[in-house]
Design an enzyme around this catalytic site. Structure first.
Site, short mmCIF file in Angstrom:
data_model
loop_
_atom_site.label_atom_id
_atom_site.label_comp_id
_atom_site.label_asym_id
_atom_site.label_seq_id
_atom_site.Cartn_x
_atom_site.Cartn_y
_atom_site.Cartn_z
N LYS A 197 -26.56 5.76 43.07
CA LYS A 197 -25.96 6.04 44.38
C LYS A 197 -26.39 7.42 44.86
O LYS A 197 -26.43 8.38 44.09
CB LYS A 197 -24.44 5.96 44.26
N SER A 248 -17.44 3.03 48.90
CA SER A 248 -18.62 3.64 49.48
C SER A 248 -19.90 3.32 48.71
O SER A 248 -21.00 3.62 49.18
CB SER A 248 -18.46 5.15 49.54
N SER A 285 -14.16 2.69 45.53
CA SER A 285 -15.58 2.64 45.88
C SER A 285 -16.50 2.15 44.77
O SER A 285 -17.71 2.06 44.98
CB SER A 285 -16.04 4.01 46.38
#
Length: 527
Positions: free
Chosen positions: A105, A186, A210
């Site tokens: 990420k 996210s 997330s």
């Protein structure tokens, strides 16, 4: 305007794949164990596997279904793969992950020549040449850092009207099970990319939901670990009370394999002081795991009938494996959400200012106030859909020096911990199960996220307890997940329970890249 900019920010042109003996389809739905077996047999090389994944990204991420799951490719990925192949030839492998490509990420720093942006144009020059300690642990096992994944910008902390999965740099991540549906934030890019077989596994981060939300909604297994098992240093922060990286993959075993390499103490992160005591091979107990006689607390939140039916099937699987299921009621937690909101605002101000001050001189936004000013000056690119009122609220605070900060943290933590502990005690159980999330909602640039279904994330996120989500099947073609939650440091037990359920249920279904999800014939009536 945004799409060309996103293309420019891809770290390197996609490499040619002519040298590869593998097609991109040859890595589809391949597990870490399957890739390891192929490497061990000598039938393929890490370089060939890496090229096959790069080819798949080239065909699917921007063309084809247009998932927009990848922000930047790592220009050093092929060199890392070739180095792994050389170690294998010399019989000097670094560990079980040597030569396995993974995704990261884009709020987690790697020392590769790519920026860590958190999806924001304000950090487009944030090339730190630092490995976050969690990346250093993985690199020490020889993993190939393949690419950085798209995400909800600033990990979804900028606005209450945000559209999950959208960032100024990467655009909107699309769900591979229904392209008009959210991939959830996210860690949306990691969720969509792993579901689409851009790698066998990847890293997300969670503050509240997330990891488990994009995992559940993209048909994956995801572990939000016990807070303090995995370092947060050099991860773009929201909250030191709740932030943690977590592994995401298509199977429990792959999550356990990746997680085993992520746990470790970090002197720069006091929360990880005791992590070394819990470092272990989390795959070791999976094969012999059993739920016979294991008491499991069951919490049934409000659900739509299709989600309730899926959850009932998941419970039936657990019961068939010998688990003793005990329904429980969630204790009242009045005021917990407001207290958590205050904590996140205050810690964001302090933690993000500290992080930004550590970035290279090329990054001109050195404080949260600077980021707010940048967004305002670049509103067409950064705020086409939603504003930054959460940033504004945080910036106006005194951070962790706010007089109410400690009391609000104690309140939120105490209520969350007490609620989980209370449900486990009521059932005399060590594991709590509940639906993770319902099916993905429509991506909506006008109104933002529209979701009011079940969510398992809040209590584990605030308390720091682990939360493992495992696929429990499709609702109208869209994935749903079941959460296994336990007390601190019960991550291994949750993985074992999740593995037993996964192997018995076989509930995961690969994505079909449908343009829209099936709403059902009854929507059109019975004429």
């Amino acid at each position: 305007m945004r799409l060309p900019l996103a293309w420019l920010l891809l770290a390197t042109p996609l490499p040619a794949v002519a040298q590869s003996v593998l097609t991109s389809d040859a890595v589809t739905e391949q597990s870490i164990d399957e890739l390891r077996a192929r490497l061990a047999s000598g039938g393929v090389t890490s370089e060939q596997i890496t090229r096959a994944y790069l080819d798949r990204i080239a065909r699917i991420d921007r063309p084809g279904p247009t998932l927009r799951a990848i922000i930047a490719l790592n220009p050093d990925a092929l060199a890392q793969a070739r180095a792994s192949d050389a170690r294998r030839k010399a019989k000097k492998l670094l560990g079980p992950l040597d030569g396995i490509p993974i995704l990261v990420k884009d709020n987690i720093e790697t020392k590769d020549p790519v920026a860590t942006t958190a999806g924001s144009l304000a950090l487009k020059d944030n090339v730190t040449h630092r490995d976050a300690p969690v990346i250093a642990l993985l690199r020490a096992q020889g993993v190939v850092i393949l690419a950085k994944t798209n995400l909800s910008e600033w990990a979804n902390i900028r606005s209450t009207k945000a559209m999950s999965g959208w960032s100024g740099i990467g655009g909107l991540v699309r769900n591979p099970y229904g392209l008009d549906r959210t991939a959830c934030g996210s860690s949306s890019g990691t969720g969509a990319a792993v579901a689409a077989s851009f790698a066998a596994a990847g890293l997300g981060t969670e503050t509240d939901g997330s990891v488990v939300c994009p995992s559940s909604i993209n048909g994956l297994v995801g572990l939000k670990p016990t807070l303090g098992l995995v370092s947060r240093t050099y991860v773009v922060p929201i909250s030191h009370s709740q932030d943690t990286p977590g592994p995401m993959a298509r199977s429990v075993r792959d999550v356990a394999t990746l997680f085993s390499a992520m746990v470790g103490s970090d002197p720069a992160d006091p929360a990880t002081r005791d992590a070394g005591k819990y470092r272990q091979d989390f795959t070791a107990g999976l094969a012999g795991a059993s739920l016979k006689g294991v008491r499991i607390a069951v919490y049934r939140p409000d659900m739509t009938p299709p989600v309730a039916a899926r959850f009932d099937r998941a419970l039936a699987v657990l019961e068939a494996q010998g688990a003793v299921l005990v329904d429980v009621q969630r204790p009242k937690t009045d005021g917990m959400g407001d207290a958590e909101f205050d904590v996140l605002k205050f810690e964001l101000k302090t933690d993000l200012d500290k992080y930004l001050a550590s970035t290279p001189p090329s990054v001109k936004t050195r404080t949260l106030d600077d980021v707010i000013a940048f967004d305002s000056a670049n509103a067409d690119a950064e705020m086409p859909y939603f504003a930054q009122e959460l940033f504004d609220m945080a910036a106006k605070s005194k951070g962790v020096d706010e007089p109410s900060y400690k009391a609000q943290r104690e309140k939120s933590y105490g209520l969350a911990k007490g609620a989980i502990d209370g449900m486990l005690k009521e059932a005399n159980a060590a594991i709590l199960v509940q639906p993770t999330y319902g099916p993905a909602w429509l991506s909506d640039p006008i109104y933002g996220d529209q979701y009011n279904g079940p969510s398992s994330s809040e209590l584990p996120a605030i308390s720091g307890y682990p939360n493992l989500t495992v696929p429990m099947g499709l609702v109208r073609g869209l994935p749903t997940g079941v959460s296994f939650i336990g007390p601190a440091y019960s991550d291994g037990k949750l993985l074992e329970a999740g593995y037993v359920y996964e192997q018995a249920s076989k509930a995961r279904v690969a994505p079909d890249y449908a343009p829209t999800a099936d709403a059902g014939a009854e929507v059109d009536g019975k004429r």
